[in-house]
Motif scaffolding. Structure first.
Motif, short mmCIF file in Angstrom:
data_model
loop_
_atom_site.label_atom_id
_atom_site.label_comp_id
_atom_site.label_asym_id
_atom_site.label_seq_id
_atom_site.Cartn_x
_atom_site.Cartn_y
_atom_site.Cartn_z
N LEU A 107 0.48 11.63 -1.81
CA LEU A 107 1.39 11.57 -0.67
C LEU A 107 2.39 12.72 -0.70
CD1 LEU A 107 2.15 7.76 -0.27
CD2 LEU A 107 0.28 9.12 0.65
N ALA A 177 7.08 0.15 -1.60
CA ALA A 177 7.46 1.49 -2.02
C ALA A 177 8.99 1.62 -1.99
CB ALA A 177 6.83 2.55 -1.12
N ARG A 178 9.59 0.98 -1.02
CA ARG A 178 11.04 1.07 -0.85
C ARG A 178 11.79 0.15 -1.81
NH1 ARG A 178 15.24 1.17 -1.35
NH2 ARG A 178 17.06 1.44 0.00
N PHE A 179 11.36 -1.10 -1.86
CA PHE A 179 12.02 -2.09 -2.73
C PHE A 179 11.06 -2.49 -3.83
CE2 PHE A 179 14.04 -2.72 1.44
CZ PHE A 179 15.35 -2.47 1.09
N ARG A 180 11.35 -2.05 -5.05
CA ARG A 180 10.41 -2.29 -6.14
C ARG A 180 10.44 -3.72 -6.65
NH1 ARG A 180 7.99 2.88 -7.30
NH2 ARG A 180 8.51 3.94 -5.37
N ASP A 181 11.29 -4.56 -6.06
CA ASP A 181 11.31 -5.96 -6.47
C ASP A 181 10.29 -6.79 -5.68
OD1 ASP A 181 13.64 -6.11 -8.32
OD2 ASP A 181 14.59 -5.19 -6.59
N ILE A 182 9.76 -6.21 -4.63
CA ILE A 182 8.88 -7.01 -3.78
C ILE A 182 7.57 -7.40 -4.47
CG2 ILE A 182 7.67 -7.09 -1.56
CD1 ILE A 182 10.59 -7.18 -1.10
N ILE A 185 7.78 -10.58 -6.29
CA ILE A 185 8.04 -11.67 -5.34
C ILE A 185 6.74 -12.09 -4.67
CG2 ILE A 185 9.18 -12.29 -3.18
CD1 ILE A 185 11.52 -10.53 -4.00
N ARG A 261 7.82 5.30 9.10
CA ARG A 261 6.71 6.12 8.62
C ARG A 261 7.20 7.44 8.02
NH1 ARG A 261 3.28 10.01 9.61
NH2 ARG A 261 4.83 10.80 11.05
N ARG A 263 9.78 8.12 6.47
CA ARG A 263 10.57 8.01 5.25
C ARG A 263 9.70 7.78 4.01
NH1 ARG A 263 14.50 10.45 5.35
NH2 ARG A 263 15.44 9.25 3.67
N ALA A 265 7.42 9.38 2.39
CA ALA A 265 7.31 10.44 1.39
C ALA A 265 8.53 10.47 0.47
CB ALA A 265 7.14 11.79 2.08
N PHE A 266 9.67 9.97 0.97
CA PHE A 266 10.88 9.95 0.14
C PHE A 266 10.97 8.69 -0.71
CE2 PHE A 266 11.88 12.45 3.92
CZ PHE A 266 12.34 13.60 3.34
N TRP A 267 10.18 7.69 -0.35
CA TRP A 267 10.26 6.39 -1.05
C TRP A 267 9.38 6.34 -2.28
CZ3 TRP A 267 9.72 2.60 3.70
CH2 TRP A 267 10.93 2.60 4.42
N PHE B 15 17.24 13.89 -0.09
CA PHE B 15 16.50 12.97 -0.95
C PHE B 15 17.39 11.83 -1.37
CE2 PHE B 15 13.71 16.59 -1.68
CZ PHE B 15 12.50 15.95 -1.61
N PRO B 16 17.10 10.63 -0.89
CA PRO B 16 17.83 9.49 -1.42
C PRO B 16 17.28 9.19 -2.81
CG PRO B 16 16.30 8.83 0.31
CD PRO B 16 16.05 10.27 0.04
N TYR B 18 16.45 6.56 -5.01
CA TYR B 18 16.37 5.11 -4.91
C TYR B 18 16.23 4.43 -6.25
CZ TYR B 18 15.80 5.40 0.10
OH TYR B 18 15.99 5.61 1.42
N HIS B 19 15.27 4.90 -7.05
CA HIS B 19 14.83 4.03 -8.14
C HIS B 19 15.42 4.41 -9.50
CE1 HIS B 19 12.38 2.49 -5.08
NE2 HIS B 19 11.75 3.63 -4.92
N ARG B 23 18.18 0.78 -7.35
CA ARG B 23 18.79 0.48 -6.06
C ARG B 23 17.86 -0.52 -5.40
NH1 ARG B 23 21.36 2.13 -1.28
NH2 ARG B 23 19.83 1.94 0.35
N LEU B 25 16.58 -4.66 -4.37
CA LEU B 25 16.88 -5.72 -3.43
C LEU B 25 18.16 -6.45 -3.82
CD1 LEU B 25 15.34 -6.56 -0.98
CD2 LEU B 25 14.27 -8.35 -2.30
N ILE B 81 4.83 17.28 4.95
CA ILE B 81 4.89 16.12 4.04
C ILE B 81 6.24 15.41 4.19
CG2 ILE B 81 4.93 15.44 1.61
CD1 ILE B 81 2.93 17.82 1.17
N TYR B 82 7.32 16.18 4.26
CA TYR B 82 8.64 15.59 4.46
C TYR B 82 9.07 15.78 5.90
CZ TYR B 82 9.06 15.68 -0.65
OH TYR B 82 8.87 15.50 -1.98
#
Lengths: 268, 244
Positions: A107, A177-182, A185, A261, A263, A265-267, B15-16, B18-19, B23, B25, B81-82
């Motif tokens: 990706l 991809a966004r929330f790694r806790d899912i 769950i 969609r 976002r 690539a950033f996740w 670039f956020p 996140y992990h 960050r 839930l 890509i971005y």
């Protein structure tokens, strides 16, 4: 042309889906590769799926027939259809979580429609189903049941499951991809769902509650396939529920995909 | 379709992170109660900050600058890509990117099967991809290894296949990361001719590099990035005046 002021998200997500389906050959090659990777160097290869399901069926079939005080010849074929259809559904859901995170390297290195990955998940599920579904037939024949033409009524259910698998892979793939806790769950929800859905136990065992079962989306989707297989058919209520839940899944997945969609690539 | 060109106006990428700091839930949910709000403040790295430039047909542009200046991010943004968080980006022409030649290679497949797979990635049919294979097999010069799984290749063979695969295209706009020009000398002699054909065949070249000899050899224009912003932009002779 891309303008952050007018991102044209709807058009872009539409384009992603069109291009993704146009690359079905790629999705198919990747799905086959996934199965190959899983069983690299193994003698039985993907047939291990069939074997392990068969072993589980034997063990559980006899035990639970005893527990439920049902004759094995009646219970085991039913369980075969039930368990194999459930495994299909559960595996698709579990793998949906890693639809996008497992291909992070791709990706971020090359522009590719994200929907290809969801299509790949569906085709991979279909390949696995092709290894497991024949086992139902085998069990039926062993127990002297000859499936009639009514069995073919399971095909629309399978088609619905494929459509659901696509949108679930896209939605869960993004959310996970966004929330790694899912993913954990989802795993525990699926475990819970296994017990509250009539997979091991027959729906009629809950007597008065049976009418409420279609409220369970897993039951509804599963029953559109299992019903025709075991010869009881799928009622209109079951189909209505399955379609309604599928519509809901599609609406949520489509909305989420359209909005986020860009976002992904950033996740990952 | 107009003439091949690239136009960016106020292009920004953030670039956020996140992990790295979970960050998750939990923070999202707890943030609602106010206590963790400060902790929840977004950690964002501004990778590209308001870039504006226009690259015309025929230009060969080198992106230079220290590590973390945003060169690779800009390449990936141009490749699609971005998606930018702000600004406008217009690319007119077919884009080909040589960012990571090994991405998408399946180690269990043979060299030949990988060539077909790459063709599929590019949206070809198996037929077209197989035709592509003959030409690539010739160049990669892997002999009978081409029909063995890629995981058995030496790293040099992997690079050769990757290079042959990646360069089997003829885009209008060619985006390239510098490693493509940094193979072992022996191979580069053979690669040179093929690369020259690819570069001169494309109408625009954008290459991210640290190597000034590459810039002098291939490029007509230099864009120097620092901290995600353009600090210099002009002809090679003007940006790199000292002949050394």
């Amino acid at each position: 042309m891309y303008d952050a002021a007018t991102p044209k998200r709807r058009a872009r997500s539409h384009e992603d889906l069109l291009e993704g389906f146009a690359r079905w050959r790629l999705a198919w090659a990747l799905a086959r590769g996934d199965i190959m990777h899983r069983y690299r160097g193994s003698v039985l290869g993907p047939l291990w799926m069939t074997v392990s399901t068969a072993v589980m069926l034997m063990a559980l079939g006899f035990l639970y027939a005893k527990l439920f005080r049902l004759p094995v010849v009646e219970y085991l074929p039913w369980l075969a259809a039930s368990l194999i259809v459930w495994n299909m559904l559960a595996q698709i859901t579990a793998e949906a979580c890693t639809t996008l995170t497992s291909v992070e390297g791709i990706l971020r290195q090359m522009p590719l429609p994200y929907s290809v990955q969801a299509l790949r998940a569906v085709l991979r599920g279909a390949l696995m189903a092709a290894h497991n579904l024949p086992l139902i037939l085998l069990v039926f024949l062993v127990f002297g049941i000859t499936p009639g033409w009514g069995t073919l009524a399971a095909v629309p259910g399978l088609a619905l499951l494929a459509v659901d698998a696509f949108w679930a892979s896209l939605l869960l793939g993004m959310v996970c991809a966004r929330f790694r806790d899912i993913p954990p769950i989802v795993a525990s929800v699926m475990q819970l769902a296994f017990f509250v859905t009539p997979v091991m136990w027959k729906p009629e065992l809950v007597r008065g509650w049976a009418a409420w079962l279609p409220l369970n989306p897993f039951f509804a989707v599963m029953e559109t396939i299992r019903g025709p297989l075991v010869g009881t058919g799928a009622s209109a209520t079951v189909w209505a529920s399955a379609l309604l839940y599928s519509l809901l899944l599609w609406a949520v997945a489509q909305a989420f995909f359209t909005r986020f969609r860009g976002r992904v690539a950033f996740w990952v | 379709m107009g003439m091949t060109h690239i136009e960016a106006e106020g292009l920004a990428i953030e670039f956020p992170l996140y992990h790295h700091n979970a960050r998750s839930l939990k923070k999202r949910l707890l943030a609602g109660h106010g206590r963790l709000k400060a902790e929840d403040s977004r950690v964002v790295v501004a990778a590209l900050r308001g870039l504006s430039f226009r690259i015309e047909r025929g230009e060969r542009v080198a992106l230079i600058g220290p590590n973390g200046a945003g060169k690779s991010t800009l390449l990936r943004t141009l490749a699609g890509i971005y998606e930018p968080v702000a600004g406008r980006l217009i690319l007119e022409g077919e884009v080909g990117s040589l960012i990571d030649a090994l991405a998408g290679m399946d180690p269990l497949l043979t060299g030949r099967e990988n060539i077909v797979l790459r063709g599929l990635y590019r949206g070809m049919t198996e037929m077209a991809a197989s035709r592509l294979a003959t030409e690539i097999v010739d160049f990669a010069g892997l002999g009978e290894f081409i029909d063995l799984p890629v995981r058995g290749y030496s790293s040099g063979m992997g690079v050769r296949l990757g290079f042959a695969l990646a360069t089997a295209m003829a885009p209008d706009i060619l985006l390239m990361d510098e490693w493509f020009l940094a193979g072992d000398a022996d191979f580069m002699a053979r690669a040179e001719e093929r690369l020259t054909r690819l570069v001169t065949g494309s109408e625009i070249l954008v290459i991210a590099t640290h190597d000034m000899t590459i810039v002098r050899k291939w490029c007509t224009r230099v864009i120097r990035l620092e901290g995600g912003a353009i600090v210099a932009d002009g002809p090679v002779a003007k940006i790199l005046p000292d002949g050394g």
